[in-house]
Motif scaffolding. Structure first.
Motif, mmCIF file in Angstrom:
data_model
loop_
_atom_site.group_PDB
_atom_site.id
_atom_site.type_symbol
_atom_site.label_atom_id
_atom_site.label_comp_id
_atom_site.label_asym_id
_atom_site.label_seq_id
_atom_site.Cartn_x
_atom_site.Cartn_y
_atom_site.Cartn_z
ATOM 1 N N VAL A 186 23.087 12.479 66.797
ATOM 2 C CA VAL A 186 22.915 13.486 65.745
ATOM 3 C C VAL A 186 23.398 12.935 64.405
ATOM 4 O O VAL A 186 22.723 13.085 63.373
ATOM 5 N N ILE A 187 24.542 12.283 64.401
ATOM 6 C CA ILE A 187 25.070 11.716 63.153
ATOM 7 C C ILE A 187 24.113 10.666 62.600
ATOM 8 O O ILE A 187 23.835 10.636 61.397
ATOM 9 N N GLN A 188 23.586 9.813 63.472
ATOM 10 C CA GLN A 188 22.650 8.788 63.016
ATOM 11 C C GLN A 188 21.398 9.423 62.425
ATOM 12 O O GLN A 188 20.875 8.973 61.393
ATOM 13 N N ALA A 189 20.919 10.478 63.055
ATOM 14 C CA ALA A 189 19.732 11.161 62.540
ATOM 15 C C ALA A 189 19.993 11.739 61.160
ATOM 16 O O ALA A 189 19.173 11.587 60.243
ATOM 17 N N TYR A 190 21.133 12.399 60.996
ATOM 18 C CA TYR A 190 21.464 12.967 59.694
ATOM 19 C C TYR A 190 21.588 11.871 58.634
ATOM 20 O O TYR A 190 21.146 12.054 57.483
ATOM 21 N N GLU A 191 22.191 10.763 58.995
ATOM 22 C CA GLU A 191 22.336 9.667 58.030
ATOM 23 C C GLU A 191 20.978 9.115 57.613
ATOM 24 O O GLU A 191 20.757 8.803 56.439
ATOM 25 N N ASN A 192 20.054 8.996 58.567
ATOM 26 C CA ASN A 192 18.706 8.526 58.231
ATOM 27 C C ASN A 192 17.969 9.535 57.356
ATOM 28 O O ASN A 192 17.245 9.156 56.420
ATOM 29 N N LEU A 193 18.137 10.815 57.650
ATOM 30 C CA LEU A 193 17.505 11.846 56.824
ATOM 31 C C LEU A 193 18.062 11.820 55.403
ATOM 32 O O LEU A 193 17.312 11.968 54.427
ATOM 33 N N MET A 194 19.369 11.636 55.280
ATOM 34 C CA MET A 194 19.977 11.601 53.954
ATOM 35 C C MET A 194 19.502 10.375 53.181
ATOM 36 O O MET A 194 19.256 10.448 51.967
ATOM 37 N N CYS A 195 19.359 9.252 53.865
ATOM 38 C CA CYS A 195 18.799 8.056 53.235
ATOM 39 C C CYS A 195 17.389 8.354 52.721
ATOM 40 O O CYS A 195 17.035 8.000 51.596
ATOM 41 N N GLY A 196 16.594 9.023 53.551
ATOM 42 C CA GLY A 196 15.250 9.391 53.130
ATOM 43 C C GLY A 196 15.261 10.303 51.917
ATOM 44 O O GLY A 196 14.442 10.158 51.003
ATOM 45 N N SER A 197 16.203 11.244 51.880
ATOM 46 C CA SER A 197 16.295 12.148 50.733
ATOM 47 C C SER A 197 16.627 11.393 49.455
ATOM 48 O O SER A 197 16.149 11.745 48.370
ATOM 49 N N ARG A 198 17.442 10.362 49.558
ATOM 50 C CA ARG A 198 17.730 9.556 48.357
ATOM 51 C C ARG A 198 16.452 8.870 47.863
ATOM 52 O O ARG A 198 16.189 8.813 46.652
ATOM 53 N N ASN A 199 15.656 8.344 48.800
ATOM 54 C CA ASN A 199 14.383 7.738 48.396
ATOM 55 C C ASN A 199 13.442 8.767 47.783
ATOM 56 O O ASN A 199 12.741 8.491 46.808
ATOM 57 N N HIS A 200 13.405 9.954 48.368
ATOM 58 C CA HIS A 200 12.548 11.013 47.816
ATOM 59 C C HIS A 200 12.987 11.381 46.400
ATOM 60 O O HIS A 200 12.148 11.600 45.510
ATOM 61 N N LEU A 201 14.301 11.490 46.205
ATOM 62 C CA LEU A 201 14.812 11.815 44.875
ATOM 63 C C LEU A 201 14.397 10.742 43.878
ATOM 64 O O LEU A 201 13.987 11.055 42.746
#
Length: 238
Positions: A186-201
Motif C-alpha cells: 500500500v505504501i509503495q502504491a501511494y508513493e507511485n501515485l504521488m510521483c505521478g501527481s508531481r508529473n501531472h502537476l
C-alpha cells in the motif's frame, strides 16, 4: 475522524471556495499543443505496487483508518480521471486525455488490485464517468468540472488543483500507513501515485505557462510547487 478523512472534507470545501472566482480568468489559446510526453509517462510503473510485497503485508491486516483511506483513494482517482475526461470533452486539449487514460486509469487499477488483495468491497460499482458512491466525491467532481468549463485556462488550473491536493493527501495516507500496520504494498502504491501527481502537476503548469500566465499555487505552499515544477519529470516506480 482520522487525519485523512479531515483532508477529504477539506478537499470538498476548498473546491467549492475556488468556484467563487470562476469566469474571471482570461481565455487561453485553445490551439496550444499539449505536452503529451510529460503527461503520458506519469506513474509509468505504478502497477508494480501490488507485486513483490503482498506476501509480507498479507499477514498484517489493515487498520480501519487504512481501509477507509484506501477506499477513498480508489474513488478519488476515478474522480480525477472523470474530471479530466469531462474537460477533454469540453476543450479537446490532449493533456487532459493523456493524463486521464494514461495515468489516472492506471492509478484506479492499482487501487482496485489492492482492494481485491485485501478482500475489501470496491466503492467503484459503476465505471461510468461521473458515477460515484461517495456523495462528497460526486459533489467535488461536479464542482471541478463546472469550474474548469469556463475557459481552457480554468480547466488547466483545475488540473493543477487536483494534483496539488493529491500530493498532500497521498502524503497523509503514507504517513498514516507507516504509523499503522505499515503495509509495504500500500505504501509503495501511494508513493507511485504521488510521483505521478508531481508529473501531472508539471504537465498542467507547463501548459498554463505556455499561455504566458504564471502558475499560482492553490493548495500547497508556492515554494513547494515551484520546487516540483522546476525539476525534471520522474520515472515513477523505477
Amino acid at each position: 475522524m482520522n487525519a485523512f478523512m479531515t483532508t477529504r472534507n477539506l478537499l470538498l470545501a476548498c473546491s467549492i471556495t475556488l468556484l467563487a472566482g470562476c469566469g474571471g480568468s482570461s481565455s487561453a489559446d485553445t490551439t496550444t499543443t499539449a505536452n503529451t510526453a510529460q503527461a503520458a509517462t506519469a506513474t509509468s510503473t505504478a502497477s508494480s505496487a501490488t507485486t513483490g510485497s503482498t506476501d509480507a503485508s498479507a499477514s498484517r491486516p489493515l487498520t480501519t483508518d487504512e481501509i477507509n483511506t484506501l477506499l477513498f483513494v480508489r474513488e478519488e482517482e476515478k474522480m480525477a480521471r472523470d474530471v479530466y475526461l469531462s474537460l477533454y470533452g469540453k476543450w479537446e486539449q490532449q493533456v487532459f486525455e493523456n493524463i486521464a487514460m494514461g495515468s489516472e486509469q492506471q492509478h484506479m487499477d492499482v487501487m482496485g488490485s489492492l482492494i481485491s488483495h485485501y478482500n475489501l468491497v470496491d466503492p467503484v460499482v459503476d465505471n461510468t464517468v461521473g458515477a460515484f458512491t461517495d456523495p462528497q466525491i460526486l459533489a467535488l467532481y461536479q464542482d471541478l468540472v463546472m469550474k474548469g468549463s469556463f475557459t481552457l485556462l480554468d480547466g488547466l488550473k483545475v488540473g493543477g488543483f487536483i494534483e496539488e491536493f493529491d500530493i498532500n493527501d497521498l502524503q497523509e495516507a503514507i504517513d498514516e500507513a507507516k504509523a499503522g500496520s505499515a503495509p509495504a504494498d500500500v505504501i509503495q502504491a501511494y508513493e507511485n501515485l504521488m510521483c505521478g501527481s508531481r508529473n501531472h502537476l508539471r504537465a498542467f503548469v507547463g501548459q498554463i505557462e505556455k499561455n504566458n500566465v504564471g502558475y499560482v499555487a492553490q493548495v500547497m505552499p508556492q515554494a513547494s510547487v515551484d520546487a516540483i515544477v522546476s525539476t525534471s519529470e520522474e520515472q515513477c516506480g523505477q
